[in-house]
Design an enzyme around this catalytic site. Structure first.
Site: not given
Length: 526
Positions: A65, A92-93, A382, A184, A236-242, A182
């Site tokens: 943070g 870290c923080y 994603k 990560e 929409s044809g995008g990955v998420d909505s598909s 970090h």
């Protein structure tokens, strides 16, 4: 954001990440998911004994943070975190919070480290399993101005760096650990192994988070939520909505209807591909609306990028609402909401975030249409959505495609939008992507696209003077879109793309390449 009784966390071992406002907190969660461990991020000021008892984590991680623990209003962890009896890792923080609250001392000063550093082992510990053997040094990524000046009782040093004598500290009896760096981020060479050692070695989690299990659980959850109701999905044809549409259809079949609104600003042949996949291949009920005349008509003369976005968002809602009424309405609206959307809706400090640009969204629909939301992807990042898409059998052409903005080509045509400009950009962009794929570079790049600039330049074609448009090419590498760098094409590739576009696309006589990183720029131009 507390977990609900039917949440994913009830079915899996899981970890709680306490967020103190780090820019890379999401990366902690992504690394744990990659290790097969389900986790959730909750703001520090929402984590108390009640949440801990409800969520019942097997381990807790305190994020980094921007604050200093000695500030009067510095964010702190609830004491219940340390009393809960599970392993705790402070990053870290998070390490500094642990020291400050458990009896150590943190101070500012000249001992600052930013960027690469190298740590060495001081004593053996399970947290270092497989690392720092035989005097080896490991590269880590530091980002701190404050430092631990005195450790809390029970803690000892297990690794150090030249600028951080307390680079890794541990209280093995309570299974409390802290890193000044970090683990990560990818710049910490073996950060994944450190997190694995903490999660699997110290905390004893087996790792039971798989996409096959998630798919089955999500289908059961959709069926339980929807019952015999009707669901409508804006596709929409995008990955998420598909992926959301295919998953919901697998759960409830023809109770789902998708509405695909073509606003005239899609990529070349995209509408035909989307309709063919969902209507013909998956046999999902689909309403295809060609609203290009409406959208392009209302966008005529509009140059301001915010006005473009808002106009497209308003028209999308109007068209979607009208089509939903035509099919008799629905009880539920499906959205491709992802876990980062959920996280970012809650500020870890309780304050507003700065708006860089508005986002095209269907968020105004539920209130207007009196529908409940179905959001089967809200627990996923994603990259996990892509994995789920492959699990569902979606073609790689859809699952692996680069992100595409809701306003489409509208924000890749600075200045006024016309149908002619959209057609020119569509053709040029198709050539660019075709060459990227032919070179085997598509999967190395996070996002690539063309921008048609509102600038004409003089050229010579066949001994004839031309005065035509400039096209900019953009390609970036990124892990999550929050930061990005330009992709380092070789000049032969850029020359080949430029030659094809100028020769094959009427109206373009000059091609340039954008080498701006994010920040200071954004990935999209508008």
């Amino acid at each position: 954001m507390a977990s609900k009784p039917d949440s994913v966390a009830d079915k899996h071992e899981h970890v709680l990440i306490v967020d103190f406002g780090s820019q890379v907190t999401q990366l902690i969660a992504r690394r744990l998911r990659e290790l097969g461990v389900y986790c959730e991020i909750h703001p520090f000021n929402k984590v108390d004994r009640d949440l801990l008892q409800a969520f019942n984590p097997k381990a807790v991680i305190l994020s980094g943070g921007p604050a200093s623990v000695y500030w009067d209003d510095a964010p702190m962890a609830d004491q219940a975190v340390f009393d809960f009896g599970v392993p705790v890792l402070g990053i870290c923080y998070g390490q500094q919070v642990m020291m400050h609250q458990l009896g150590g001392r943190v101070e500012g000063g000249t001992s600052r480290e930013f960027g690469r550093a190298f740590i060495e082992k001081v004593v053996d510990d399970p947290f270092l399993s497989g690392l720092l053997e035989n005097g080896e040094h490991e590269q880590v990524w530091m980002s701190h101005g404050d430092h631990v000046a005195e450790m809390a009782p029970g803690f000892g040093v297990i690794a150090k760096s030249p600028g951080a004598p307390y680079a890794i500290i541990a209280d093995p009896e309570r299974r409390f650990y802290g890193t000044q760096f970090h683990p990560e981020v990818v710049h910490t060479t073996n950060g994944r192994q450190l997190l694995r050692n903490f999660i699997h070695g110290v905390a004893g989690l087996k790792g039971d988070w798989t996409m096959a299990a998630y798919r089955a659980e999500a289908i059961d959850k959709i069926r339980a939520q929807v019952g015999d109701g009707k669901v409508i999905c804006g596709l929409s044809g995008g990955v998420d909505s598909s992926v959301a549409a295919v998953l919901i259809h697998e759960a409830i079949g023809d109770q789902l209807t998708c509405v695909y609104v073509d606003h005239g600003l899609m990529r070349l042949n995209e509408s035909e591909e989307v309709v063919g996949l969902f209507r013909d291949h998956y046999n999902i009920p689909l309403v295809h609306v060609d609203a290009s005349d409406l959208f392009l008509g209302e966008l005529a003369g509009v140059s301001d990028p915010e006005q473009k976005r808002k106009t497209i968002g308003r028209l999308f809602i109007d068209v979607f609402e009208a089509e939903a009424k035509k099919i008799g309405g629905a009880d539920y609206l499906a959205q491709g909401t992802l876990y980062p959307d959920v996280i970012e809706s809650v500020s870890p400090t309780g304050g507003p975030s700065h708006t860089i640009k508005s986002h095209h969204n269907v968020g105004g629909l539920p209130e207007r249409m009196n529908m409940k939301l179905v959001e089967p992807l809200r627990d996923l990042f994603k990259d996990e959505v892509r994995v789920l898409g492959r699990e569902l059998g979606l073609p790689e052409a859809f699952v692996g495609r680069h992100p595409f903005p809701g306003p489409g080509l509208a924000i890749r045509i600075p200045g006024e939008i016309t149908r002619e400009k959209a057609d020119t950009l569509r053709k040029a962009d198709a050539i660019y992507i075709e060459e990227i794929k032919a070179a085997g570079l598509y999967d190395e790049i996070w996002q690539a696209f063309s921008v048609l600039l509102p600038v004409n330049t003089v050229g010579v074609m066949g001994d004839v003077r031309t005065y035509e448009a400039v096209l900019a090419l953009r390609a970036v590498t990124s892990t999550d879109g929050m930061t990005a760098d330009y992709y380092p094409y070789d000049h032969a590739f850029l020359g080949r793309v430029a030659t094809r576009i100028i020769n094959e696309v009427k109206g373009v006589n000059r091609v340039v390449y954008d080498v701006t990183s994010k920040p200071p720029g954004t990935i999209e131009w508008e």
